[in-house]
Design an enzyme around this catalytic site. Structure first.
Site, PDB file in Angstrom:
ATOM      1  N   CYS A  12       0.881  -2.661   5.724  1.00  0.00           N
ATOM      2  CA  CYS A  12       0.968  -3.228   4.384  1.00  0.00           C
ATOM      3  C   CYS A  12       1.662  -2.262   3.417  1.00  0.00           C
ATOM      4  O   CYS A  12       1.227  -1.131   3.216  1.00  0.00           O
ATOM      5  CB  CYS A  12      -0.436  -3.570   3.886  1.00  0.00           C
ATOM      6  SG  CYS A  12      -0.474  -4.089   2.177  1.00  0.00           S
ATOM      7  N   HIS A  30      -2.338  -8.571  -5.913  1.00  0.00           N
ATOM      8  CA  HIS A  30      -1.639  -7.880  -6.996  1.00  0.00           C
ATOM      9  C   HIS A  30      -1.513  -8.779  -8.215  1.00  0.00           C
ATOM     10  O   HIS A  30      -1.401 -10.000  -8.083  1.00  0.00           O
ATOM     11  CB  HIS A  30      -0.267  -7.370  -6.545  1.00  0.00           C
ATOM     12  CG  HIS A  30       0.646  -8.407  -5.974  1.00  0.00           C
ATOM     13  ND1 HIS A  30       0.498  -8.913  -4.686  1.00  0.00           N
ATOM     14  CD2 HIS A  30       1.715  -9.045  -6.497  1.00  0.00           C
ATOM     15  CE1 HIS A  30       1.462  -9.800  -4.449  1.00  0.00           C
ATOM     16  NE2 HIS A  30       2.197  -9.913  -5.537  1.00  0.00           N
ATOM     17  N   ASN A  37      -0.232 -14.703  -8.341  1.00  0.00           N
ATOM     18  CA  ASN A  37       0.272 -15.782  -7.498  1.00  0.00           C
ATOM     19  C   ASN A  37      -0.716 -16.080  -6.371  1.00  0.00           C
ATOM     20  O   ASN A  37      -1.458 -15.210  -5.928  1.00  0.00           O
ATOM     21  CB  ASN A  37       1.623 -15.398  -6.897  1.00  0.00           C
ATOM     22  CG  ASN A  37       2.723 -15.351  -7.938  1.00  0.00           C
ATOM     23  OD1 ASN A  37       2.699 -16.096  -8.919  1.00  0.00           O
ATOM     24  ND2 ASN A  37       3.680 -14.457  -7.744  1.00  0.00           N
ATOM     25  N   HIS A  71       0.723  -9.414 -11.667  1.00  0.00           N
ATOM     26  CA  HIS A  71       1.986  -9.115 -12.329  1.00  0.00           C
ATOM     27  C   HIS A  71       1.765  -8.954 -13.831  1.00  0.00           C
ATOM     28  O   HIS A  71       1.096  -9.793 -14.452  1.00  0.00           O
ATOM     29  CB  HIS A  71       2.974 -10.275 -12.141  1.00  0.00           C
ATOM     30  CG  HIS A  71       3.439 -10.458 -10.741  1.00  0.00           C
ATOM     31  ND1 HIS A  71       4.617  -9.928 -10.261  1.00  0.00           N
ATOM     32  CD2 HIS A  71       2.883 -11.132  -9.700  1.00  0.00           C
ATOM     33  CE1 HIS A  71       4.775 -10.265  -8.989  1.00  0.00           C
ATOM     34  NE2 HIS A  71       3.734 -11.006  -8.619  1.00  0.00           N
ATOM     35  N   HIS A 106      -1.302  -8.499  -0.285  1.00  0.00           N
ATOM     36  CA  HIS A 106      -2.262  -7.503  -0.777  1.00  0.00           C
ATOM     37  C   HIS A 106      -2.389  -7.864  -2.251  1.00  0.00           C
ATOM     38  O   HIS A 106      -1.384  -7.870  -2.984  1.00  0.00           O
ATOM     39  CB  HIS A 106      -1.685  -6.091  -0.564  1.00  0.00           C
ATOM     40  CG  HIS A 106      -2.552  -4.980  -1.063  1.00  0.00           C
ATOM     41  ND1 HIS A 106      -2.861  -3.872  -0.296  1.00  0.00           N
ATOM     42  CD2 HIS A 106      -3.159  -4.780  -2.256  1.00  0.00           C
ATOM     43  CE1 HIS A 106      -3.625  -3.040  -1.006  1.00  0.00           C
ATOM     44  NE2 HIS A 106      -3.817  -3.579  -2.210  1.00  0.00           N
ATOM     45  N   HIS A 142      -7.446  -2.611   0.632  1.00  0.00           N
ATOM     46  CA  HIS A 142      -6.708  -3.815   0.993  1.00  0.00           C
ATOM     47  C   HIS A 142      -7.557  -5.065   0.763  1.00  0.00           C
ATOM     48  O   HIS A 142      -8.537  -5.308   1.466  1.00  0.00           O
ATOM     49  CB  HIS A 142      -6.237  -3.749   2.441  1.00  0.00           C
ATOM     50  CG  HIS A 142      -5.334  -4.890   2.812  1.00  0.00           C
ATOM     51  ND1 HIS A 142      -3.986  -4.874   2.558  1.00  0.00           N
ATOM     52  CD2 HIS A 142      -5.606  -6.094   3.364  1.00  0.00           C
ATOM     53  CE1 HIS A 142      -3.458  -6.025   2.964  1.00  0.00           C
ATOM     54  NE2 HIS A 142      -4.423  -6.777   3.459  1.00  0.00           N
ATOM     55  N   CYS A 172      -0.558  -0.990   0.555  1.00  0.00           N
ATOM     56  CA  CYS A 172      -1.498   0.048   1.001  1.00  0.00           C
ATOM     57  C   CYS A 172      -0.781   1.394   1.083  1.00  0.00           C
ATOM     58  O   CYS A 172      -1.331   2.429   0.717  1.00  0.00           O
ATOM     59  CB  CYS A 172      -2.099  -0.309   2.353  1.00  0.00           C
ATOM     60  SG  CYS A 172      -3.421  -1.531   2.275  1.00  0.00           S
ATOM     61  N   ASP A 216       7.502  -2.919 -10.451  1.00  0.00           N
ATOM     62  CA  ASP A 216       8.000  -3.824  -9.409  1.00  0.00           C
ATOM     63  C   ASP A 216       9.426  -3.403  -9.034  1.00  0.00           C
ATOM     64  O   ASP A 216      10.236  -3.093  -9.915  1.00  0.00           O
ATOM     65  CB  ASP A 216       7.989  -5.258  -9.954  1.00  0.00           C
ATOM     66  CG  ASP A 216       8.175  -6.298  -8.870  1.00  0.00           C
ATOM     67  OD1 ASP A 216       7.326  -7.183  -8.760  1.00  0.00           O
ATOM     68  OD2 ASP A 216       9.192  -6.232  -8.134  1.00  0.00           O
TER      69      ASP A 216
HETATM   70 ZN   LIG Z   1      -2.652  -3.638   1.695  1.00  0.00          ZN
END
Ligand SMILES: [Zn+2]
Length: 110
Positions: A6, A102, A91, A104, A100, A48, A9, A32
């Site tokens: 990942c 996240h 999303n 935004h 993983h 994770h 990670c 990003d």
């Molecule tokens: Zn991850």
């Protein structure tokens, strides 16, 4: 995808470079690599967690701490970029590119 492969990670473990915006014990925020606006930042848990869709009642302390990390990151972006506002989004489903969790933070400029 396994945790070892990942990309987020790896960023959390500093095995991949990233422009870090904010970090605490459990969360890290970084720019990003394909920004939709200047200062586009992702906030992730260092552990994770696959998807927002899988969160349950027992995760409420995690979610609360995650939101605080998002807020700390928002303050950093606000001060640095002075945007008109910041759009905050998570999303789900097929919109997800990296599995993983996240969030935004997208600064919006006039
Ligand atoms: Zn991850």
């Amino acid at each position: 995808m396994s945790t070892q492969e990942c990309v987020f990670c790896k960023i959390a473990k500093k095995q991949l470079p990233a422009q870090i915006v904010y970090e605490n014990k459990d969360f890290i925020a970084f720019l990003d690599i394909n920004p939709v606006s200047k200062g586009h930042t992702l906030v992730i848990p260092k552990k994770h967690v696959t998807d927002f869709a899988g969160l349950v009642e027992e995760d409420k302390e995690f979610v609360y701490n995650y939101l605080l990390a998002v807020e700390e990151t928002r303050k950093v972006l606000e001060k640095k970029y002075k945007p008109y506002g910041i759009r905050i989004g998570i999303n789900t489903g097929s919109l997800i590119e990296v599995h993983h969790l996240h969030t935004h933070l997208v600064p919006v400029y006039k």
